[in-house]
Design an enzyme around this catalytic site. Sequence first.
Site, PDB file in Angstrom:
ATOM      1  N   ASP A  95       0.829  -1.207   0.000  1.00 37.69           N
ATOM      2  CA  ASP A  95       0.000   0.000   0.000  1.00 37.69           C
ATOM      3  C   ASP A  95       0.859   1.250   0.000  1.00 37.69           C
ATOM      4  O   ASP A  95       1.946   1.277   0.537  1.00 37.69           O
ATOM      5  CB  ASP A  95      -0.916   0.031   1.224  1.00 37.69           C
ATOM      6  CG  ASP A  95      -2.002  -1.008   1.124  1.00 37.69           C
ATOM      7  OD1 ASP A  95      -2.203  -1.528   0.022  1.00 37.69           O
ATOM      8  OD2 ASP A  95      -2.626  -1.298   2.135  1.00 37.69           O
ATOM      9  N   TYR A 170      -6.458   1.433  -5.497  1.00 30.75           N
ATOM     10  CA  TYR A 170      -5.183   1.260  -6.192  1.00 30.75           C
ATOM     11  C   TYR A 170      -5.308   1.798  -7.604  1.00 30.75           C
ATOM     12  O   TYR A 170      -6.264   1.505  -8.310  1.00 30.75           O
ATOM     13  CB  TYR A 170      -4.796  -0.224  -6.256  1.00 30.75           C
ATOM     14  CG  TYR A 170      -4.566  -0.836  -4.902  1.00 30.75           C
ATOM     15  CD1 TYR A 170      -3.295  -0.814  -4.339  1.00 30.75           C
ATOM     16  CD2 TYR A 170      -5.603  -1.425  -4.191  1.00 30.75           C
ATOM     17  CE1 TYR A 170      -3.065  -1.374  -3.089  1.00 30.75           C
ATOM     18  CE2 TYR A 170      -5.385  -1.986  -2.943  1.00 30.75           C
ATOM     19  CZ  TYR A 170      -4.115  -1.957  -2.404  1.00 30.75           C
ATOM     20  OH  TYR A 170      -3.887  -2.501  -1.180  1.00 30.75           O
TER      21      TYR A 170
END
Length: 192
Positions: A95, A170
Amino acid sequence: MKSCSPASESLNCITSDGNTRSTKKSGKERHFDFGSHPRRHVALKLAYLGWAYQGFAVQENTDNTVEARLFEALLKTRLIQDRQSSNYHRCGRTDKGVITIDLRSSQFCGGLGVSLPENLDPGTKSKACTSELPYVKMLNRVLPQDIRILDWAPVEQGFSARFDCQSRTYRYYFPRGFLDVELMADAAKRCV
């Protein structure tokens, strides 16, 4: 005002009156007392171009990661003493976007996410509040050009980028080149 230029083991400085003064370089790094500064728990928003790195998270087999460069900058600017005591959190190994961390602060009067030093002189707390350290500017000055801190915000002491995360998005960007993007989009729909 003075102007200095390196000359072997010394610095040759021209002082405001035009005289030249030579000073020895000290190989010693000056001691910095982190215990005399407040700390502030903050969220940092960052972005990077990852082509030159082997991932975001620090890994045992390489130090060529975005996170390694970030901690080098945090240490160089003396915003943290070390990684272990920085209360650092990210959502996961891959992340990116937001991290939480305790940084050195200029807020002796308190505020959101601020923890004052234990040995604080009571007269110091009554000082007028000053503006916070320019975290974005400080870090971007020493980070590589392909890693940027976009913004920061104070957060509650217990807030964690990992455990308080409510959603993740994302986005992957790549050069188009000679790729057939429409065909790729059609193929991706079949996977859903």
